[in-house]
Write a protein that holds these residues in place. Structure first.
Motif, PDB file in Angstrom:
ATOM      1  N   LYS A 145       0.825  -1.204   0.000  1.00 58.14           N
ATOM      2  CA  LYS A 145       0.000   0.000   0.000  1.00 58.14           C
ATOM      3  C   LYS A 145       0.866   1.262   0.000  1.00 58.14           C
ATOM      4  O   LYS A 145       0.536   2.260  -0.651  1.00 58.14           O
ATOM      5  CB  LYS A 145      -0.940  -0.004   1.202  1.00 58.14           C
ATOM      6  CG  LYS A 145      -2.029  -1.057   1.121  1.00 58.14           C
ATOM      7  CD  LYS A 145      -2.854  -1.092   2.406  1.00 58.14           C
ATOM      8  CE  LYS A 145      -3.896  -2.192   2.365  1.00 58.14           C
ATOM      9  NZ  LYS A 145      -4.646  -2.296   3.647  1.00 58.14           N
ATOM     10  N   LEU A 146       1.991   1.212   0.738  1.00 62.88           N
ATOM     11  CA  LEU A 146       2.899   2.352   0.768  1.00 62.88           C
ATOM     12  C   LEU A 146       3.424   2.666  -0.632  1.00 62.88           C
ATOM     13  O   LEU A 146       3.419   3.825  -1.073  1.00 62.88           O
ATOM     14  CB  LEU A 146       4.078   2.063   1.692  1.00 62.88           C
ATOM     15  CG  LEU A 146       3.933   2.403   3.176  1.00 62.88           C
ATOM     16  CD1 LEU A 146       5.149   1.901   3.938  1.00 62.88           C
ATOM     17  CD2 LEU A 146       3.778   3.901   3.373  1.00 62.88           C
ATOM     18  N   PHE A 147       3.876   1.633  -1.341  1.00 59.25           N
ATOM     19  CA  PHE A 147       4.416   1.844  -2.681  1.00 59.25           C
ATOM     20  C   PHE A 147       3.347   2.355  -3.646  1.00 59.25           C
ATOM     21  O   PHE A 147       3.652   3.115  -4.571  1.00 59.25           O
ATOM     22  CB  PHE A 147       5.025   0.549  -3.215  1.00 59.25           C
ATOM     23  CG  PHE A 147       6.423   0.276  -2.722  1.00 59.25           C
ATOM     24  CD1 PHE A 147       7.498   0.998  -3.217  1.00 59.25           C
ATOM     25  CD2 PHE A 147       6.665  -0.687  -1.767  1.00 59.25           C
ATOM     26  CE1 PHE A 147       8.790   0.754  -2.773  1.00 59.25           C
ATOM     27  CE2 PHE A 147       7.952  -0.946  -1.310  1.00 59.25           C
ATOM     28  CZ  PHE A 147       9.023  -0.225  -1.815  1.00 59.25           C
ATOM     29  N   ALA A 148       2.112   1.949  -3.437  1.00 57.15           N
ATOM     30  CA  ALA A 148       1.035   2.329  -4.352  1.00 57.15           C
ATOM     31  C   ALA A 148       0.437   3.694  -4.046  1.00 57.15           C
ATOM     32  O   ALA A 148      -0.236   4.283  -4.905  1.00 57.15           O
ATOM     33  CB  ALA A 148      -0.070   1.270  -4.317  1.00 57.15           C
ATOM     34  N   ASP A 149       0.687   4.215  -2.853  1.00 58.73           N
ATOM     35  CA  ASP A 149       0.065   5.461  -2.417  1.00 58.73           C
ATOM     36  C   ASP A 149       0.885   6.659  -2.905  1.00 58.73           C
ATOM     37  O   ASP A 149       1.923   6.995  -2.350  1.00 58.73           O
ATOM     38  CB  ASP A 149      -0.031   5.482  -0.886  1.00 58.73           C
ATOM     39  CG  ASP A 149      -0.900   6.619  -0.379  1.00 58.73           C
ATOM     40  OD1 ASP A 149      -1.207   7.538  -1.166  1.00 58.73           O
ATOM     41  OD2 ASP A 149      -1.263   6.588   0.818  1.00 58.73           O
ATOM     42  N   GLU A 162       6.207  12.991   4.760  1.00 60.71           N
ATOM     43  CA  GLU A 162       6.348  12.400   6.080  1.00 60.71           C
ATOM     44  C   GLU A 162       5.008  12.097   6.743  1.00 60.71           C
ATOM     45  O   GLU A 162       4.793  11.007   7.289  1.00 60.71           O
ATOM     46  CB  GLU A 162       7.155  13.391   6.931  1.00 60.71           C
ATOM     47  CG  GLU A 162       7.698  12.869   8.217  1.00 60.71           C
ATOM     48  CD  GLU A 162       8.624  13.907   8.846  1.00 60.71           C
ATOM     49  OE1 GLU A 162       8.289  14.343   9.960  1.00 60.71           O
ATOM     50  OE2 GLU A 162       9.633  14.285   8.221  1.00 60.71           O
ATOM     51  N   GLU A 163       4.089  13.049   6.680  1.00 60.73           N
ATOM     52  CA  GLU A 163       2.808  12.893   7.380  1.00 60.73           C
ATOM     53  C   GLU A 163       1.996  11.737   6.816  1.00 60.73           C
ATOM     54  O   GLU A 163       1.318  11.017   7.561  1.00 60.73           O
ATOM     55  CB  GLU A 163       2.006  14.196   7.298  1.00 60.73           C
ATOM     56  CG  GLU A 163       2.653  15.382   8.001  1.00 60.73           C
ATOM     57  CD  GLU A 163       3.799  15.990   7.213  1.00 60.73           C
ATOM     58  OE1 GLU A 163       3.957  15.637   6.015  1.00 60.73           O
ATOM     59  OE2 GLU A 163       4.551  16.792   7.791  1.00 60.73           O
ATOM     60  N   GLU A 164       2.028  11.563   5.490  1.00 64.08           N
ATOM     61  CA  GLU A 164       1.255  10.493   4.866  1.00 64.08           C
ATOM     62  C   GLU A 164       1.842   9.119   5.196  1.00 64.08           C
ATOM     63  O   GLU A 164       1.102   8.152   5.424  1.00 64.08           O
ATOM     64  CB  GLU A 164       1.200  10.686   3.347  1.00 64.08           C
ATOM     65  CG  GLU A 164       0.479  11.940   2.899  1.00 64.08           C
ATOM     66  CD  GLU A 164      -1.007  11.892   3.232  1.00 64.08           C
ATOM     67  OE1 GLU A 164      -1.561  10.780   3.350  1.00 64.08           O
ATOM     68  OE2 GLU A 164      -1.615  12.970   3.365  1.00 64.08           O
ATOM     69  N   ILE A 165       3.156   9.011   5.197  1.00 67.52           N
ATOM     70  CA  ILE A 165       3.793   7.724   5.494  1.00 67.52           C
ATOM     71  C   ILE A 165       3.582   7.351   6.950  1.00 67.52           C
ATOM     72  O   ILE A 165       3.351   6.186   7.288  1.00 67.52           O
ATOM     73  CB  ILE A 165       5.299   7.796   5.159  1.00 67.52           C
ATOM     74  CG1 ILE A 165       5.489   8.010   3.659  1.00 67.52           C
ATOM     75  CG2 ILE A 165       6.026   6.524   5.610  1.00 67.52           C
ATOM     76  CD1 ILE A 165       6.915   8.274   3.243  1.00 67.52           C
ATOM     77  N   ARG A 166       3.625   8.347   7.832  1.00 69.33           N
ATOM     78  CA  ARG A 166       3.461   8.084   9.260  1.00 69.33           C
ATOM     79  C   ARG A 166       2.127   7.392   9.549  1.00 69.33           C
ATOM     80  O   ARG A 166       2.032   6.553  10.453  1.00 69.33           O
ATOM     81  CB  ARG A 166       3.548   9.394  10.045  1.00 69.33           C
ATOM     82  CG  ARG A 166       3.463   9.199  11.553  1.00 69.33           C
ATOM     83  CD  ARG A 166       3.318  10.515  12.306  1.00 69.33           C
ATOM     84  NE  ARG A 166       4.480  11.369  12.114  1.00 69.33           N
ATOM     85  CZ  ARG A 166       4.427  12.581  11.600  1.00 69.33           C
ATOM     86  NH1 ARG A 166       3.263  13.067  11.183  1.00 69.33           N
ATOM     87  NH2 ARG A 166       5.509  13.320  11.489  1.00 69.33           N
TER      88      ARG A 166
END
Length: 330
Positions: free
Chosen positions: A247-251, A302-306
């Motif tokens: 999901k991280l890679f796709a976001d 940063e905020e989105e990954i957190r």
């Protein structure tokens, strides 16, 4: 003179995995080997991945930090001087994946390092499925590394079709042309799956040397172009880790993520190591580690990954993060 081999390759290409195989072969030949590891980021995860190689015949050392070239060169020089009297036959160096090869020669040709050491081989590890949407900075780093390599070694070749491998070689040559290199890759590209490498293959690598090929310099601040974010004390079950990373890679809101790596402790006390790029994901059980996740990429938000590491979603295997910490490496 002690020969120094440099293992280059872009983020997530498989440098650490190759070093394990290469260093093991050197030790089997009776060579006493030194390994110098420098990861991109404030925490050296790859050092943990190599720690079990540390033995009487293989000294594993690390350079802490050093993402700024001047700092890396100073620390690399100090480490080589400290290792010079250990009776080593060969030193294998793994810098970060955003490394400019010129820094390697600058240190080796400077006294007193030049009194004990000389360049050996330069290997560049490249994923057999070279992406077609790399940024200009990423293309430059790959071009500058393969321009000097005595051997270009494809990783994950068993997962790529023959036409994909040929397309990857074409893309690499396109990068060399883009930055006006006077080199074209031919038979120095090794496309054999690593589990099929023979002693003869390793001997070829051991004697491949390096190339002195020109290329146009692209000036940019590596730390502005590439960011390393780390998260401490992330508790996540094995069942959830892979889906979260995908999901991280796709976001797209998270930026362009190039690599995710780290360690998770499970409820039964086991430790799990993960290493992922957009096209590959590996997970294995290890003996002991530090609970940390590192995300490396360009334009990271940063905020989105957190969000992915702080959500309380117990039904999906998350634990509430009360003290999770994130830092930007500068």
């Amino acid at each position: 003179m002690i020969k120094v081999d440099l293992i280059t390759g872009f983020l997530g290409s498989g440098k650490t995995t190759f070093i394990r195989k290469y260093a093991s072969y050197l030790v089997e030949k009776g060579m006493k080997v030194g390994i110098i590891e420098n990861d991109f980021g404030a925490i050296n995860v790859d050092m943990v991945m190599l720690s079990d190689l540390d033995s009487e015949m293989c000294d594993v050392e690390q350079i802490v930090g050093g993402n700024v070239e001047a700092d890396w060169k100073r620390r690399f020089k100090a480490k080589l001087i400290a290792m010079a009297m250990q009776g080593l036959k060969r030193v294998v160096v793994e810098p970060s994946g955003i490394y400019d090869v010129d820094a390697f020669f600058d240190v080796l040709y400077e006294e007193p390092v030049s009194n004990w050491y000389e360049p050996g081989n330069i290997f560049t590890i490249v994923d057999a499925r070279v992406e077609d949407d790399l940024s200009k900075q990423a293309r430059y780093l790959m071009a500058s590394q393969i321009a000097n390599a005595g051997a270009i070694i494809f990783s994950k070749a068993q997962e790529a079709a023959p036409e994909q491998i040929q397309e990857s070689i074409k893309r690499l040559n396109g990068m060399l042309e883009e930055f006006h290199s006077n080199r074209t890759l031919t038979d120095e590209v090794i496309t054999k799956p690593w589990n099929e490498l023979t002693p003869e293959d390793y001997e070829r690598l051991l004697n491949c040397g390096w190339h002195s090929a020109d290329h146009e310099k692209l000036w940019f601040d590596h730390n502005d172009a590439f960011t390393s974010l780390f998260f401490m004390n992330v508790h996540m079950t094995a069942e959830v880790i892979k889906g979260t990373v995908e999901k991280l890679f796709a976001d797209e809101k998270c930026g362009q993520i190039l690599r995710v790596k780290g360690f998770f402790q499970q409820a039964d006390g086991r430790w799990i190591e993960i290493n992922a790029t957009k096209d590959s994901f590996s997970m294995k059980t290890i003996e002991q580690a530090q609970e940390v996740v590192i995300v490396i990429g360009q334009g990271l938000v940063e905020e989105e990954i957190r969000i992915y590491f702080q959500k309380k979603r117990d039904s999906e295997g998350y634990d509430k993060q009360s003290g999770n910490h994130i830092s930007r490496d500068t």
